[in-house]
Design a protein around this motif. Structure first.
Motif, short mmCIF file in Angstrom:
data_model
loop_
_atom_site.label_atom_id
_atom_site.label_comp_id
_atom_site.label_asym_id
_atom_site.label_seq_id
_atom_site.Cartn_x
_atom_site.Cartn_y
_atom_site.Cartn_z
N SER A 141 -9.95 -1.14 -5.49
CA SER A 141 -9.13 0.03 -5.61
C SER A 141 -8.58 0.76 -6.33
O SER A 141 -8.20 1.66 -6.49
CB SER A 141 -7.68 -1.38 -5.05
OG SER A 141 -7.69 -1.53 -3.56
N THR A 144 -9.74 4.17 -6.48
CA THR A 144 -9.54 5.22 -4.95
C THR A 144 -7.43 5.63 -5.36
O THR A 144 -7.54 6.70 -5.41
CB THR A 144 -8.81 4.19 -3.60
OG1 THR A 144 -9.67 3.58 -3.81
CG2 THR A 144 -8.09 4.54 -3.25
N GLY A 176 0.47 -1.96 -2.99
CA GLY A 176 -0.29 -2.93 -2.67
C GLY A 176 -1.47 -2.61 -3.88
O GLY A 176 -1.07 -1.88 -5.11
N ASN A 177 -2.83 -2.77 -3.31
CA ASN A 177 -3.40 -2.42 -4.02
C ASN A 177 -3.73 -1.50 -5.51
O ASN A 177 -4.19 -1.37 -6.10
CB ASN A 177 -4.72 -3.60 -3.91
CG ASN A 177 -4.69 -4.47 -3.69
OD1 ASN A 177 -4.37 -5.79 -4.33
ND2 ASN A 177 -5.95 -4.94 -3.19
N VAL A 178 -3.42 -0.27 -4.16
CA VAL A 178 -4.47 1.60 -4.56
C VAL A 178 -2.44 1.24 -5.04
O VAL A 178 -2.13 2.48 -6.25
CB VAL A 178 -4.52 1.11 -3.59
CG1 VAL A 178 -4.66 3.26 -3.47
CG2 VAL A 178 -5.93 1.71 -2.97
N ASP A 197 8.45 -0.80 -0.32
CA ASP A 197 7.14 -1.69 0.29
C ASP A 197 7.72 -2.73 1.16
O ASP A 197 9.08 -3.31 0.63
CB ASP A 197 6.26 -2.96 -1.13
CG ASP A 197 4.76 -3.20 -0.26
OD1 ASP A 197 5.56 -4.37 0.26
OD2 ASP A 197 3.97 -2.85 -1.10
N GLY A 232 0.25 2.41 2.50
CA GLY A 232 0.31 1.42 3.35
C GLY A 232 -0.50 1.68 4.54
O GLY A 232 -1.53 1.22 4.24
N ASN A 255 -5.81 5.52 4.98
CA ASN A 255 -6.40 5.80 5.97
C ASN A 255 -5.79 6.27 7.29
O ASN A 255 -4.56 6.43 8.21
CB ASN A 255 -7.40 4.99 6.69
CG ASN A 255 -8.76 4.58 5.05
OD1 ASN A 255 -9.32 5.48 5.27
ND2 ASN A 255 -9.27 3.52 5.24
P1 NAD Z 1 -3.11 -3.08 0.40
O1 NAD Z 1 -2.91 -4.19 1.75
O2 NAD Z 1 -3.09 -3.88 -0.97
O3 NAD Z 1 -1.14 -2.52 0.20
C1 NAD Z 1 -0.60 -2.35 1.59
C2 NAD Z 1 0.21 -2.36 0.86
O4 NAD Z 1 1.31 -1.40 1.15
C3 NAD Z 1 1.42 -3.79 0.82
O5 NAD Z 1 1.78 -3.92 -0.32
C4 NAD Z 1 2.74 -3.56 2.58
O6 NAD Z 1 2.79 -4.70 1.78
C5 NAD Z 1 2.70 -2.27 2.26
N1 NAD Z 1 2.99 -1.59 3.70
C6 NAD Z 1 2.48 -1.56 4.92
N2 NAD Z 1 3.64 -1.18 5.00
C7 NAD Z 1 4.15 -0.69 4.81
C8 NAD Z 1 5.65 0.27 4.89
N3 NAD Z 1 5.45 0.33 6.45
N4 NAD Z 1 6.25 0.42 4.18
C9 NAD Z 1 5.55 0.13 3.72
N5 NAD Z 1 5.21 -0.45 2.38
C10 NAD Z 1 4.17 -1.26 3.43
O7 NAD Z 1 -3.96 -2.52 0.84
P2 NAD Z 1 -4.31 -0.98 -0.26
O8 NAD Z 1 -5.48 -1.45 -0.23
O9 NAD Z 1 -3.40 -1.17 -1.13
O10 NAD Z 1 -4.80 0.22 0.42
C11 NAD Z 1 -3.60 1.08 1.12
C12 NAD Z 1 -4.30 1.89 1.93
O11 NAD Z 1 -5.02 2.50 1.19
C13 NAD Z 1 -4.51 1.45 3.28
O12 NAD Z 1 -4.33 2.19 4.51
C14 NAD Z 1 -6.12 1.23 3.23
O13 NAD Z 1 -6.68 1.57 4.48
C15 NAD Z 1 -6.39 2.35 2.33
N6 NAD Z 1 -7.43 2.84 2.02
C16 NAD Z 1 -7.83 1.94 0.48
C17 NAD Z 1 -8.45 2.45 -0.51
C18 NAD Z 1 -8.77 0.98 -1.14
O14 NAD Z 1 -10.02 0.96 -2.42
N7 NAD Z 1 -8.21 -0.56 -1.57
C19 NAD Z 1 -9.57 2.75 -0.23
C20 NAD Z 1 -8.98 3.84 0.56
C21 NAD Z 1 -8.34 3.88 1.26
#
Ligand code: NAD
Length: 343
Positions: A141, A144, A176-178, A197, A232, A255
């Protein structure tokens, strides 16, 4: 089945079952022209095997495009393990899946995805070396987030003619993580942050630690800002939300941000510069793929920063050709994947 494979230009589809552990898994290999297929392993409940197969193929195709534009000698693949209501031994299930991957002799390299963890990848690693994002490899993350930061810089330069992010107003959807790692990087560059969030604890943390201004989750689309960064879930740009946007740039980690391809052109018509999601969010893939090959951390960071240069070229072509950045990115990827003259 072959019709579906032809529609996705899929190279291979492998089905595995293991009586002892109850494993039922599908590995979709989309394109290996640039190298062995790499892509995550999902562990989810599907309504049918057809749904699981379609998910694996769609995602495998996406991985081919992402790897190609990240400049990786890597193809696209994806695995799904069909989640059963009860399993006796999760570790044994993933070890059995490791043996399936080993039987593909390196044609597919797996990684963590929805429903799987680095601990599951550690179980797979007991049986095969063709696995990444193990506990040892670490969380992708932050990498990313680093790539998304490089992409936001490129988009701000192209759309606002500004080199620095100082004072640039960014709306972050999802901490979240990213998203949170990105918020930290942006704050360090002097950006003004508006954040939302579903988890209010994350929002309060960003307020206290980063001086971010909180927004209600549904207010992100209308908030006047320079950059809207979806971090998100996917599917946030649709026919309704696009009319509400008050930003100059859409650039974030999520994504599949566009519900349908036509929205790329609609964003262009509204003079909103869109950074194609699979280009800007490839930092995690670069980290995972290059760590697996033993590339040094400093070199990996350089490759992740190159996401900015890739976007520079996509934005330039978009302007010159009067086509959306999403369409330009797809064409660039397809040239690398299918065009004999491109290599
Ligand atoms: P995560 O689950 O750690 O965080 C997602 C956050 O978004 C959560 O805190 C959630 O509460 C929040 N959220 C969800 N719906 C929401 C909304 N409608 N309004 C506001 N907040 C909302 O996920 P992540 O790992 O941080 O990934 C985030 C996005 O990036 C995802 O779509 C993931 O597919 C994409 N992605 C992540 C990575 C990676 O390295 N983790 C790489 C490429 C793409």
């Amino acid at each position: 089945m072959f019709t579906a494979m032809r529609a996705e230009r899929m190279e291979g589809l492998h089905f595995f079952s293991d009586q002892a552990t109850g494993l039922e898994a599908i590995v979709a290999i989309h394109n290996t022209r640039l190298g062995p297929a790499l892509g995550g392993c999902r562990y989810l409940a599907y309504n049918s095997v057809d749904d699981a197969m379609a998910d694996a193929m769609r995602l495998a195709r996406g991985m081919s495009y992402k790897a190609a534009l990240a400049g990786l000698d890597q193809g696209g693949g994806k695995a799904v393990i069909l989640r059963q209501p009860h399993i006796a031994d999760r570790a044994a299930l993933f070890e059995a899946f490791g043996r399936c991957i080993e039987s593909l002799r390196g044609g597919y390299i797996t990684a963590m995805d929805s429903g799987t963890s680095s601990a599951d990848m550690d179980c797979i690693a007991q049986q095969t070396a063709h696995v990444t994002s193990t506990t040892h490899a670490g969380d992708p993350s932050p990498h990313t987030a680093l790539g998304v930061l490089a992409g936001i810089r490129s988009a701000v330069r192209a759309r606002l003619g500004q080199e620095s992010l100082d004072g640039v107003r960014v709306t972050l959807q999802g901490l979240g993580n990213v998203g949170y790692a990105l918020a930290q990087l942006l704050q360090a560059e002097g950006a003004e942050l508006l954040v939302a969030d579903l988890d209010q604890g994350r929002v309060r943390l960003a307020e206290e630690e980063l001086g971010a201004k909180p927004l209600a989750p549904d207010a992100v689309y209308e908030a006047p800002c320079d950059v809207f960064a979806p971090c998100g879930l996917g599917g946030v740009i649709n026919q309704r939300s696009i009319t509400r946007l008050r930003c100059a740039v859409v650039a974030g980690a999520a994504n599949n941000q566009l519900v349908e391809p036509a929205l790329g052109e609609q964003l262009r018509m509204r003079e909103i510069l869109y950074a194609p999601d699979y280009v800007i969010n490839a930092g995690g893939l670069l980290h995972v793929a290059l760590t697996h090959r033993g590339v040094a951390a400093g070199d990996i960071a350089g490759r992740i920063r190159n996401i900015g240069s890739r976007l520079d070229s996509i934005f330039e072509q978009s302007l010159a050709q009067g086509r959306s950045p999403a369409e330009v990115a797809d064409r660039q990827a397809e040239q690398l994947l299918y065009d004999e003259d491109a290599l």
